[in-house]
Enzyme design. Structure first.
Site, PDB file in Angstrom:
ATOM      1  N   GLU A   1      44.131 -37.982  17.448  1.00 34.58           N
ATOM      2  CA  GLU A   1      44.802 -39.136  18.065  1.00 34.58           C
ATOM      3  C   GLU A   1      45.897 -38.729  19.051  1.00 34.58           C
ATOM      4  OE1 GLU A   1      43.441 -41.772  18.152  1.00 34.58           O
ATOM      5  OE2 GLU A   1      42.135 -41.834  16.403  1.00 34.58           O
TER       6      GLU A   1
ATOM      7  N   MET B   1      37.218 -48.527  18.464  1.00 34.33           N
ATOM      8  CA  MET B   1      36.807 -47.440  17.594  1.00 34.33           C
ATOM      9  C   MET B   1      35.747 -46.580  18.273  1.00 34.33           C
ATOM     10  SD  MET B   1      37.182 -45.923  14.740  1.00 34.33           S
ATOM     11  CE  MET B   1      36.281 -44.421  14.443  1.00 34.33           C
ATOM     12  N   GLU B   2      35.932 -45.270  18.154  1.00 35.17           N
ATOM     13  CA  GLU B   2      35.175 -44.290  18.930  1.00 35.17           C
ATOM     14  C   GLU B   2      33.863 -43.833  18.303  1.00 35.17           C
ATOM     15  OE1 GLU B   2      38.185 -43.634  17.351  1.00 35.17           O
ATOM     16  OE2 GLU B   2      38.155 -41.636  16.449  1.00 35.17           O
ATOM     17  N   ASN B   3      33.193 -44.656  17.485  1.00 37.98           N
ATOM     18  CA  ASN B   3      31.925 -44.263  16.871  1.00 37.98           C
ATOM     19  C   ASN B   3      31.013 -43.556  17.872  1.00 37.98           C
ATOM     20  OD1 ASN B   3      32.743 -46.111  14.661  1.00 37.98           O
ATOM     21  ND2 ASN B   3      32.308 -47.649  16.217  1.00 37.98           N
TER      22      ASN B   3
ATOM     23  N   HIS C   1      40.413 -43.982  26.328  1.00 33.24           N
ATOM     24  CA  HIS C   1      40.791 -43.372  25.045  1.00 33.24           C
ATOM     25  C   HIS C   1      39.565 -43.180  24.149  1.00 33.24           C
ATOM     26  CE1 HIS C   1      43.584 -42.743  21.576  1.00 33.24           C
ATOM     27  NE2 HIS C   1      42.561 -43.248  20.907  1.00 33.24           N
ATOM     28  N   GLU C   2      38.816 -44.252  23.959  1.00 29.44           N
ATOM     29  CA  GLU C   2      37.660 -44.156  23.059  1.00 29.44           C
ATOM     30  C   GLU C   2      36.619 -43.207  23.631  1.00 29.44           C
ATOM     31  OE1 GLU C   2      38.432 -45.288  20.319  1.00 29.44           O
ATOM     32  OE2 GLU C   2      40.007 -46.657  20.963  1.00 29.44           O
TER      33      GLU C   2
ATOM     34  N   GLY D   1      42.480 -51.904  17.939  1.00 25.02           N
ATOM     35  CA  GLY D   1      42.092 -51.993  19.342  1.00 25.02           C
ATOM     36  C   GLY D   1      40.622 -51.699  19.570  1.00 25.02           C
TER      37      GLY D   1
ATOM     38  N   HIS E   1      37.550 -39.603  23.020  1.00 22.23           N
ATOM     39  CA  HIS E   1      37.320 -39.168  21.639  1.00 22.23           C
ATOM     40  C   HIS E   1      35.963 -38.477  21.481  1.00 22.23           C
ATOM     41  CE1 HIS E   1      40.640 -40.294  19.113  1.00 22.23           C
ATOM     42  NE2 HIS E   1      40.547 -41.590  19.311  1.00 22.23           N
TER      43      HIS E   1
HETATM   44  N1  TRP Z   1      40.317 -44.268  15.790  1.00 28.29           N
HETATM   45  C1  TRP Z   1      40.645 -45.511  16.433  1.00 28.29           C
HETATM   46  C2  TRP Z   1      41.299 -45.153  17.751  1.00 28.29           C
HETATM   47  O1  TRP Z   1      42.365 -44.663  17.795  1.00 28.29           O
HETATM   48  C3  TRP Z   1      41.574 -46.385  15.703  1.00 28.29           C
HETATM   49  C4  TRP Z   1      41.225 -46.852  14.350  1.00 28.29           C
HETATM   50  C5  TRP Z   1      41.481 -46.274  13.183  1.00 28.29           C
HETATM   51  C6  TRP Z   1      40.694 -48.093  14.020  1.00 28.29           C
HETATM   52  N2  TRP Z   1      41.164 -47.076  12.133  1.00 28.29           N
HETATM   53  C7  TRP Z   1      40.690 -48.194  12.622  1.00 28.29           C
HETATM   54  C8  TRP Z   1      40.232 -49.143  14.765  1.00 28.29           C
HETATM   55  C9  TRP Z   1      40.269 -49.360  11.982  1.00 28.29           C
HETATM   56  C10 TRP Z   1      39.804 -50.267  14.129  1.00 28.29           C
HETATM   57  C11 TRP Z   1      39.826 -50.373  12.747  1.00 28.29           C
HETATM   58  O2  TRP Z   1      40.754 -45.288  18.761  1.00 28.29           O
HETATM   59 ZN    ZN Z   2      42.118 -42.916  18.955  1.00 31.95          ZN
END
Ligand code: TRP
Ligand code: ZN
Length: 852
Positions: A312, A255-257, A289-290, A253, A293
């Site tokens: 999570e 990613m929370e970089n 959600h992101e 979906g 994080h």
């Molecule tokens: N940490 C992300 C979330 O929950 C999800 C995630 C973990 C992810 N591994 C990933 C997203 C690999 C994309 C690809 O928001």
């Molecule tokens: Zn997450």
């Protein structure tokens, strides 16, 4: 038959890192085939570490050179990285070459339509350079990107941009999995936000040219989420810029970089014409959600990947709270329970069952599961219910204060609540360690004016876990009198024993308990209630979850009777619906949920729980028959609601109009079973928004009468990748069960089936999994189609292929013919030469060859 499994990683083997990192300096010279990555990393021996040489992770890297304190060195290269003896404190430098264009796994640095982007969670950074790629090594990052592309982004704040390069500095210590880089020809939709402590933040959503008009809703959701985190958790944003980038090729979906969230474009882009109400709700939830994080995940991260639920579960809980506050909390709770049951209960009942905090794994990417995420969120909700809202907030405050900048464990998380409340949470902690959905049985009787509840709990055996201790279960309950009045208001009872007796002073001779209010614990409740009791609760319960739940059980039992005994639809169910549907005091969105029927998969699980082998065709037929009966019996109510719920004026994605559309379209779906499709055709022709358009098309496809509309839809939307995904999947999910597998097979031959794009692959192959009767076609054609395509996808994109094997996780429920065909399809995947570790682990667990 199969190769030996790769070694499992065990929680009990955790050791602190030998070296810590004080600073990371990276330079990227971008090139599709030959990107050079230069790293300069300040290492220091960990005083609490186990000693030993410097060991760095690295995968698929071409090492050009390495230096320690400026002197060239020749490390020992291994399959998974390198090793070299090193002093206690030194600067490591390395130059490596990678080929982002060839990276089809979408893990590490890869390209999506000319755009460079990264995905480093969980272990992608090791595909970018040599590094201790583990979450308990945290450091500030300084990044320089050399490229002629117009937009160059990384984490933190921009130090310099323009003139063929950009420099970014992220002052906050972070693990490598939160690193991100994006480079490409993008345009931004920008806005500003002032934090509660006065920081002026620039917000950017970066998209391909042409998509910038579809970012307004994501931006609005972002600003609301930022404010909500301030007011509800006291958490403010901590950089001068927050960037979101939408990419088309993405494994999950979003990613929370840190400071640079990367999103699957489908969870960012929305316009009324192209996105449904459900899409808007998902965008709001995922953006939040992101963003959340940033504190629960980034400022405080996980010590190791076994603790994944620390970030999570908590962050899902927070996004659920946020959406519940932004919309109807009751409706959101019911939707979350539906999702939990459909995905997590299913997982917990099958071969992939595992604890929220697993003790071992082979491939960590396979543990981003419904159990870690959704059951992990339920545990937080239970904790909050047990200790109360104020104690929950006080514990969270202490968590942020005590652990900011650290990599933590679930023990650390629970300890803050033990310290603030003085409570021992040892029994509660079992929720993290025991797999399997607890069963709670409640029997009640009246002793004069006292209601006596006999409550039992048991937790079924799961792979690798036979015997379990009782959980601490918060059971919220109340009592409703025979006249519908609430006799005992809501209270939370703590179950701690296998058996308990509860006594409630009711003050009446006849009453009905309303149990598991708000779905206060992720359990399967069985209760001795008559249909009349259930109808009473459906009519009068003050708890919206329990009210809805009784309607669901009436519908489920009616369907099970139809499937198992060939019974006619239960009139008690249909009769009980009319007053709820016409109750104008109830939220239309809630009424739409009451009108919905349990899914075919739910019914298959319910039959299987009762020791009956489910017949997918019979389940499909029963659902259709019940819908037809509802259309007949409720025709005046449905027709009237269909008319009255029409929404006037321009489309708005708000909860109120969305609820009206949900109810109207639920009525449409039923009415279409009997009106030959007239209403749906008219709605399809007139619709000015995707919600109404797709609801009409789905209703027509379900009765096998939507070909013309599907063709028109294709002609209108063939240039729009996100809408075309809907066109693909809807034809499969809405196909009558006996034709779905053939429809999917036909669509795999469509020229626009770009199977290398994960969204498109999921839209076709994944969609087949949600058409129960089609996937479980008796000739095995559904299983074979999915297996063929997973075998094809696996060498390119193991993460996505592995994740989709869960379509098979229920295979043991079915008859011998289906079991043989499904297990043969699975074995065919397992025996594929060169199969990825990701998919090999999943298939072996699904087949039951090894315990999870
Ligand atoms: N940490 C992300 C979330 O929950 C999800 C995630 C973990 C992810 N591994 C990933 C997203 C690999 C994309 C690809 O928001
Ligand atoms: Zn997450």
């Amino acid at each position: 038959m199969k190769d030996a499994q790769p070694r499992a990683i065990r929680l009990s083997d955790y050791r602190p890192p030998a070296y810590l990192v004080d600073h990371v300096d990276l330079t990227f010279r971008l090139h599709p085939k030959a990107t050079r990555v230069l790293s300069r990393i300040a290492f220091r021996r960990n005083p609490d570490g186990s000693g030993g040489p410097l060991a760095l992770d690295g995968e698929g890297l071409r090492l050009i050179g390495a230096w320690i304190d400026g002197a060239p060195v020749t490390p020992r290269l291994t399959d998974t990285g390198l090793e070299i003896a090193a002093p206690d404190s030194f600067t490591w430098e390395a130059e490596v070459e990678i080929a982002p264009e060839e990276n089809t796994a979408l893990d590490g640095l890869y390209m999506s339509g000319g755009l460079y982007c990264t995905q480093c969670e969980a272990e992608g950074f090791r595909k970018i350079t040599y590094y201790p790629d583990r979450p308990d090594v945290m450091a500030p990052f300084h990044v320089r990107i050399d490229s002629d592309l117009p937009v160059l982004l990384s984490n933190g704040d921009a130090v310099r941009t323009g003139g063929g390069h950009a420099v970014w500095h992220d002052p906050w210590k972070k693990p490598a999995y939160l690193f991100a880089l994006v480079a490409g020809d993008l345009v931004a939709r920008s806005d500003r936000f002032t934090t509660m402590d006065g920081r002026d933040v620039t917000l950017n959503i970066w998209v391909r040219a042409g998509d910038q008009d579809r970012c307004a809703y994501a931006m609005d959701a972002l600003k609301r989420a930022m404010r909500w985190d301030e007011t509800e958790y006291g958490r403010a944003y901590d950089l001068d810029v927050f960037n979101i980038v939408a990419v088309d090729d993405f494994n999950m979906g979003a990613m929370e970089n840190k400071g640079l969230n990367i999103f699957n474009a489908r969870y960012v882009l929305a316009s009324p014409e192209t996105a449904t109400d459900a899409d808007y709700a998902r965008i709001e939830a995922i953006v939040a959600h992101e963003y959340f994080h940033n504190w629960t995940g980034n400022r405080i991260t996980c010590r190791d990947w076994f603790q994944l639920c620390l970030k999570e579960g908590l962050t899902v809980f927070r996004d659920q709270q946020f959406s519940g506050d932004a919309r109807s909390g009751a409706v959101k709770r019911i939707e979350d329970v539906q999702m939990l049951r459909a995905r997590q209960f299913r997982e917990d009942a099958g071969p992939l069952a595992h604890p929220v905090l697993p003790k071992s794994y082979i491939e960590i990417n396979n543990f981003y599961t419904a159990t870690v995420y959704e059951k992990g969120a339920e545990i937080i909700g239970m904790l909050k219910r047990l200790i109360g809202d104020d104690a929950y907030r006080a514990g969270c405050d202490l968590y942020f204060l005590r652990h900011d900048g650290q990599a933590c464990t679930i023990q650390d998380w629970l300890k803050v609540f033990e310290d603030t409340t003085g409570r021992d949470l040892a029994q509660f902690a079992l929720w993290y360690h025991q797999a399997g959905t607890p069963r709670v049985h409640v029997a009640h009787r009246m002793e004069g004016g006292t209601m006596v509840l006999e409550v039992r709990q048991e937790i079924p055996a799961t792979p690798g876990q036979d015997a379990k201790a009782p959980h601490l279960i918060p059971l919220e309950l109340g009592v409703i009198g025979a006249d519908g009045a609430e006799l005992v208001p809501s209270q939370v009872v703590e179950l701690t024993e296998p058996r308990q007796e509860l006594r409630l002073e009711v003050g009446a001779e006849a009453a009905v308990p309303s149990v598991l209010r708000g779905f206060s614990a992720p359990v399967i409740l069985t209760q001795t209630l008559s249909r009349a009791d259930r109808a009473l609760l459906l009519a009068h319960d003050t708890d919206p979850f329990c009210k809805w739940e009784q309607g669901r059980i009436l519908a489920r039992d009616s369907l099970l009777g139809m499937v198992a005994d060939g019974a006619a639809p239960d009139p008690a169910h249909i009769d009980a619906l009319a007053p709820v549907l016409t109750d104008g005091t109830l939220d239309p969105a809630f009424r739409a949920l009451v009108l919905g029927l349990p899914s075919a998969d739910d019914l298959a699980q319910a039959l299987s729980d009762r020791g009956t082998v489910p017949d997918p065709a019979a389940i499909d037929a029963a659902r259709t028959a019940l819908q037809t009966a509802m259309a007949d019996e409720l025709k005046p109510v449905l027709t009237d609601l269909f008319d009255r719920m029409a929404v006037a004026g321009p489309y708005s994605p708000g909860a109120e109009p969305a609820g009206r559309r949900a109810l109207r379209n639920a009525c449409l779906s039923l009415l279409t079973r009997r009106d030959g499709g007239a209403r749906a055709r008219a709605q399809f022709a007139a619709a000015d928004n995707m919600t109404d358009s797709i609801a009409a098309l789905a209703a027509l496809l379900r009765i096998g009468a939507g070909d013309d509309q599907a063709a028109a839809f294709h002609d209108r939307w063939q240039g729009d990748r996100l809408v075309l995904d809907k066109w693909f999947s809807l034809q499969i999910t809405a196909a009558p069960g006996d034709t779905g597998a053939a429809v999917a097979a036909r669509l795999t031959g469509h020229p626009a089936f770009d199977w290398k794009t994960p969204n498109r692959f999921r839209a076709v192959i994944g969609a087949l999994g949600t058409n129960h009767a089609a996937f479980h076609a008796p000739d095995g054609s559904g299983y074979d189609l999915v297996a063929d395509w997973l075998i094809r996808l696996d060498p390119l994109n193991p993460q996505t292929a592995a994740r989709m094997t869960t379509m098979f996780e229920t295979w043991r429920r079915y008859d011998t013919g289906r079991r043989d065909r499904a297990s043969r399809a699975l074995e065919r995947i397992a025996d594929t030469p060169g199969l990825s570790r990701d998919t090999a682990e999943m298939v072996s667990r699904i087949l039951g060859a090894s315990a999870g």
